[in-house]
Motif scaffolding. Structure first.
Motif, PDB file in Angstrom:
ATOM      1  N   CYS A 155     -33.982 -48.770   7.917  1.00  0.00           N
ATOM      2  CA  CYS A 155     -33.874 -47.388   8.377  1.00  0.00           C
ATOM      3  C   CYS A 155     -32.476 -46.798   8.247  1.00  0.00           C
ATOM      4  N   ALA A 156     -31.461 -47.652   8.117  1.00  0.00           N
ATOM      5  CA  ALA A 156     -30.094 -47.137   7.988  1.00  0.00           C
ATOM      6  C   ALA A 156     -29.239 -48.184   7.294  1.00  0.00           C
ATOM      7  N   LEU A 157     -28.277 -47.696   6.517  1.00  0.00           N
ATOM      8  CA  LEU A 157     -27.407 -48.593   5.752  1.00  0.00           C
ATOM      9  C   LEU A 157     -26.032 -47.938   5.644  1.00  0.00           C
TER      10      LEU A 157
ATOM     11  N   VAL B   7     -17.047 -54.803   0.744  1.00  0.00           N
ATOM     12  CA  VAL B   7     -17.344 -54.015   1.936  1.00  0.00           C
ATOM     13  C   VAL B   7     -18.233 -54.838   2.864  1.00  0.00           C
ATOM     14  N   GLU B   8     -18.140 -54.542   4.143  1.00  0.00           N
ATOM     15  CA  GLU B   8     -19.036 -55.116   5.134  1.00  0.00           C
ATOM     16  C   GLU B   8     -20.213 -54.154   5.274  1.00  0.00           C
ATOM     17  N   THR B   9     -21.418 -54.677   5.232  1.00  0.00           N
ATOM     18  CA  THR B   9     -22.614 -53.844   5.283  1.00  0.00           C
ATOM     19  C   THR B   9     -23.270 -53.956   6.648  1.00  0.00           C
ATOM     20  N   VAL B  10     -23.639 -52.807   7.224  1.00  0.00           N
ATOM     21  CA  VAL B  10     -24.367 -52.776   8.495  1.00  0.00           C
ATOM     22  C   VAL B  10     -25.710 -52.108   8.245  1.00  0.00           C
ATOM     23  N   ALA B  11     -26.780 -52.852   8.522  1.00  0.00           N
ATOM     24  CA  ALA B  11     -28.133 -52.356   8.266  1.00  0.00           C
ATOM     25  C   ALA B  11     -28.940 -52.342   9.559  1.00  0.00           C
ATOM     26  N   ARG B  12     -29.745 -51.302   9.721  1.00  0.00           N
ATOM     27  CA  ARG B  12     -30.662 -51.235  10.869  1.00  0.00           C
ATOM     28  C   ARG B  12     -32.104 -51.311  10.368  1.00  0.00           C
TER      29      ARG B  12
END
Length: 350
Positions: free
Chosen positions: A327-329, A341-346
């Protein structure tokens, strides 16, 4: 970034936002190799793919205090006539310097890694560091590493002086970093990541965090949650977590439980959690945890990734069954002047 952009398009998401911070002076942690000759030591990093040391006395991406510490350590090596390590001969004492700058005090936690079982041969050298840094010294440690390997830290730490841990705050409870615990070097961006994670945890949620380290994420969002279970395997990180938990008030301490061990063997930590948070190493999620998330998806899964290849692999498995959807990246520029890069995923339960 092109691959992340493609992932976002493929899942119907907007273009990936890259959050960046200061390009210079951002590194609050550094590990510098010590090589050279008696009377002419060098402190720096190895050239890519080699063990040729590049002396970096004034590195612009490091916090100025790290450069100051490196200069003091070099001077103390010269004046105390300390030998430097040689991989080929497996001789010489001084191997590495580790520095962590505590933001609140603007002082440096210093670890001297040596090819010695004890600090005794380095006593005069260690005292010179303590005297010359004065109030800029947070704490001083000796670490014994007599192995023939590329591993930087040995298992044994000897406390020379100063507090037991560097203490940081990221908007919540105090977070403790003993000298052997992992910590991010770019604290400005680490804080941005933690704040974004906190914004995605509903008030009053039950949360499980895997690969929790010293608890930088969990402790920082503790005020938002009703219950928090944290999993970690590294002894030094667990020690830091214990220091932090012992400083909590009774009500906050009652919210928290810790499940030590590998993430794949600690799946019970996630039972009943509405939100699961994972910040694994570059290799990605433990296979057992990955399968559990696919079979028993939580309402929300927040994945912080430092390894793009592993993230892409795990993403395919997490969304492949149709029980979780991306739902989000977002991407965070932890290391300016690199392509990392550091990736944050929801993820949300479908």
């Amino acid at each position: 970034m092109a691959r992340l952009a493609s992932l976002a398009r493929g899942h119907g998401l907007p273009p990936v936002t890259v959050i960046s911070g200061a390009p210079y002076g951002f590194r609050h942690r550094a590990r510098l190799a010590i090589r050279g000759r008696v009377g002419a030591p060098k402190l720096g990093m190895f050239e890519l793919g080699s063990h040729r040391l590049v002396h970096i006395p004034r590195c612009r991406v490091q916090h100025p205090l790290i450069n100051r510490v490196a200069a003091v350590v070099r001077g103390a090596l010269i004046d105390a006539r300390v030998s430097t390590y040689s991989e080929r001969a497996h001789l010489g004492l001084a191997r590495y310097l580790q520095v962590a700058v505590e933001r609140g005090s603007q002082s440096a936690q210093i670890v001297i890694v040596a090819n010695s079982a004890t600090s005794e041969p380095l006593a005069a050298f260690m005292e010179l560091i303590r005297e010359r840094l004065g109030g800029q010294l947070h704490s001083l440690w000796f670490n014994a590493n007599q192995g023939r390997s590329n591993v930087i830290l040995g298992e044994a730490f000897e406390h020379w002086c100063g507090p037991a841990s560097v203490v940081e705050r990221f908007g919540g409870a105090a977070v403790h970093y003993p000298p052997g615990a992992f910590g991010q070097s770019n604290l400005e961006i680490a804080q941005a990541i933690i704040e974004q994670i906190g914004e995605q945890i509903p008030q009053g949620a039950r949360v499980a965090e895997f690969y929790a380290g010293v608890g930088a994420i969990g402790l920082s969002v503790l005020a938002r949650v009703s219950a928090l279970t944290m999993n970690e395997v590294a002894p030094q990180s667990l020690h830091g977590l214990d220091l932090a938990l012992s400083a909590l008030g009774a009500a906050d301490r009652a919210k928290v439980s810790v499940v030590p061990g590998a993430a794949g063997g600690a799946l019970a930590a996630a039972v009943g959690a509405q939100v699961v948070v994972a910040d694994p190493p570059r290799k990605g999620l433990d296979p057992q945890l990955l399968e559990w998330l696919c079979d028993e998806p939580p309402e929300r899964f927040l994945y912080i990734s430092c390894g793009l290849e592993a993230f892409i692999r795990d993403l395919a498995r997490l969304t492949g069954s149709g029980r979780l959807r991306l739902c989000a990246l977002d991407a965070f520029n932890l290391f300016p002047f690199t392509d990392h890069v550091e990736t944050v995923a929801r993820f949300e339960r479908a």
